[in-house]
Design a protein around this motif. Structure first.
Motif, PDB file in Angstrom:
ATOM      1  N   HIS A   1     -24.039  23.829  22.289  1.00  0.00           N
ATOM      2  CA  HIS A   1     -24.841  22.754  21.656  1.00  0.00           C
ATOM      3  C   HIS A   1     -26.064  22.503  22.529  1.00  0.00           C
ATOM      4  CE1 HIS A   1     -24.961  18.662  19.444  1.00  0.00           C
ATOM      5  NE2 HIS A   1     -26.072  18.751  20.165  1.00  0.00           N
TER       6      HIS A   1
ATOM      7  N   LYS B   1     -25.059  22.042  10.835  1.00  0.00           N
ATOM      8  CA  LYS B   1     -24.915  20.782  11.569  1.00  0.00           C
ATOM      9  C   LYS B   1     -25.104  19.598  10.637  1.00  0.00           C
ATOM     10  CE  LYS B   1     -24.962  17.982  15.232  1.00  0.00           C
ATOM     11  NZ  LYS B   1     -26.031  17.920  16.224  1.00  0.00           N
TER      12      LYS B   1
ATOM     13  N   HIS C   1     -30.557  21.638  22.481  1.00  0.00           N
ATOM     14  CA  HIS C   1     -31.841  21.379  21.798  1.00  0.00           C
ATOM     15  C   HIS C   1     -32.943  22.077  22.583  1.00  0.00           C
ATOM     16  CE1 HIS C   1     -30.080  18.225  19.231  1.00  0.00           C
ATOM     17  NE2 HIS C   1     -29.283  18.060  20.275  1.00  0.00           N
TER      18      HIS C   1
ATOM     19  N   HIS D   1     -20.374  16.774  21.025  1.00  0.00           N
ATOM     20  CA  HIS D   1     -20.523  15.795  22.113  1.00  0.00           C
ATOM     21  C   HIS D   1     -19.531  14.628  21.969  1.00  0.00           C
ATOM     22  CE1 HIS D   1     -23.090  14.305  18.919  1.00  0.00           C
ATOM     23  NE2 HIS D   1     -24.078  15.101  19.219  1.00  0.00           N
TER      24      HIS D   1
ATOM     25  N   ASP E   1     -25.549  19.662  25.033  1.00  0.00           N
ATOM     26  CA  ASP E   1     -26.425  18.716  24.320  1.00  0.00           C
ATOM     27  C   ASP E   1     -27.687  18.430  25.138  1.00  0.00           C
ATOM     28  OD1 ASP E   1     -27.319  17.180  22.216  1.00  0.00           O
ATOM     29  OD2 ASP E   1     -26.186  15.395  22.794  1.00  0.00           O
TER      30      ASP E   1
ATOM     31  N   MET F   1     -29.644  23.658  18.062  1.00  0.00           N
ATOM     32  CA  MET F   1     -29.632  22.602  17.047  1.00  0.00           C
ATOM     33  C   MET F   1     -30.888  22.673  16.174  1.00  0.00           C
ATOM     34  SD  MET F   1     -26.785  21.151  17.187  1.00  0.00           S
ATOM     35  CE  MET F   1     -25.844  22.512  17.874  1.00  0.00           C
TER      36      MET F   1
HETATM   37 ZN   LIG Z   1     -27.456  17.171  20.164  1.00  0.00          ZN
END
Ligand SMILES: [Zn+2]
Length: 348
Positions: A12, A99, A14, A174, A246, A38
């Motif tokens: 995961h 997602k 970004h 998360h 994340d 993501m």
């Molecule tokens: Zn995220």
């Protein structure tokens, strides 16, 4: 102490776009192999052509000394997704997962869903193609307390969906509370990513000694009791918990203001933070399961054959605590303190 693990995967992350992508991709590409990217760009990725174009931009931006970097593309669950396009994207190997964002829950989520049940046809395509649904589990009901939003979403949306589609693989992204751990415990079809910051911090770290915008993320870092439940699950070696950083960069101009944006940038030192957590828990032998093998098994790939060595030793260097993009935006790196306790070497 020295431990060797297969090169980790980040399930995961970004990576953003443009100059921020250029600035952050190396941190991930030099440490991780698979990276579940993501789709919440400013314009969400809802079709396969856009996902492919984004993947090309990521690969082009990655440094030459990347490990064995393999960005895995996701689509953003919305009514804009065409189901035939989705199916074709999965079958051609471009799309790894979809997602689900509750509308308004986090960065660039305005296009998200208002009810999970609105996308049953899409989930049926996922179940049919053995593709996982990734879920940002957070109620956006303003009457629900901010620290109770994961539990509320799970109860109201996720448990009914899991019961309706028991063949659908779900990754609770998360996970931040013991309610999230309980959901995974109770559902064979579910697994969860856990972030370095949710493992290492609890809400007093966020709020007690001056408010810390750099620790502000969604779902918010919760109580010490919740943190302890996450640590117990992650360090147990259980197959249904694995690393998803994340990592989510925001410039300091968006972090230090009247409304801090949600996101922690941990791609640089997240692995050292996780090693610290496992070491303190007396579970360093289970580190590889969490960082390198459980997630791979969940997504049906072999763990990396390349290895990475973590050595616990005091590092005397001045480690960077920020980086800057080409446009001059500054981003704070999470976990530099942990990085002074571990040296990380990629082995041939
Ligand atoms: Zn995220």
């Amino acid at each position: 102490m020295t431990i060797e693990i297969p090169v980790p995967d980040d399930w995961h992350v970004h990576l953003r776009d443009d100059d921020m992508l250029d600035a952050v991709v190396g941190y991930t590409a030099r440490r991780f192999r698979y990276a579940m990217v993501m789709p919440n760009l400013a314009a969400p990725i809802t079709d396969v052509a856009d996902a492919e174009a984004y993947r090309d931009r990521i690969v082009a931006a990655a440094p030459d000394d990347a490990v064995d970097f393999r960005p895995q593309m996701t689509l953003y669950c919305s009514s804009a997704v065409d189901l035939a396009d989705l199916r074709a994207g999965i079958e051609s190997g471009v799309i790894r997962a979809v997602k689900y964002y509750p509308a308004g829950a986090t960065t660039n989520s305005a296009a998200g869903g208002t009810a999970m049940a609105d996308f049953i046809d899409l989930y049926e395509v996922l179940a049919d193609t053995d593709t996982r649904l990734l879920v940002h589990a957070e109620s956006t009901d303003p009457s629900v307390d901010i620290f109770a939003r994961e539990a509320a979403f799970i109860e109201r949306e996720l448990i009914p969906l899991a019961a309706r589609l028991p063949e659908l693989g779900i990754t609770l992204e998360h996970v931040s509370t013991k309610a999230g751990i309980a959901f995974v415990d109770d559902h064979e079809q579910a697994g969860a990513t856990v972030t370095p910051h949710h493992l290492a911090k609890e809400r007093s770290d966020l709020l007690a000694d001056g408010m810390r915008p750099d620790l502000y993320c969604k779902p918010v870092i919760n109580s010490a009791e919740d943190r302890d439940a996450l640590v117990a699950a992650a360090t147990s070696g259980r197959a249904d918990f694995f690393l998803g950083t994340d990592s989510a960069p925001h410039p300091t101009t968006a972090k230090y203001g009247p409304k801090a944006k949600a996101g922690v940038f941990n791609a640089a030192y997240g692995l050292e933070v996780v090693a610290d957590v496992f070491d303190r828990a007396g579970a360093i032998d289970n580190l590889a399961a969490f960082t390198s093998t459980n997630g791979a098994a969940c997504y049906g790939v072999e763990p990396s054959e390349r290895r990475l060595r973590l050595e616990k030793s005091d590092i005397d260097a001045d480690l960077a605590t920020t980086f800057s993009t080409a446009n001059g935006d500054e981003v704070v790196l999470f976990g530099a303190d942990a990085a002074t306790r571990w040296s990380v070497t990629l082995l041939d």
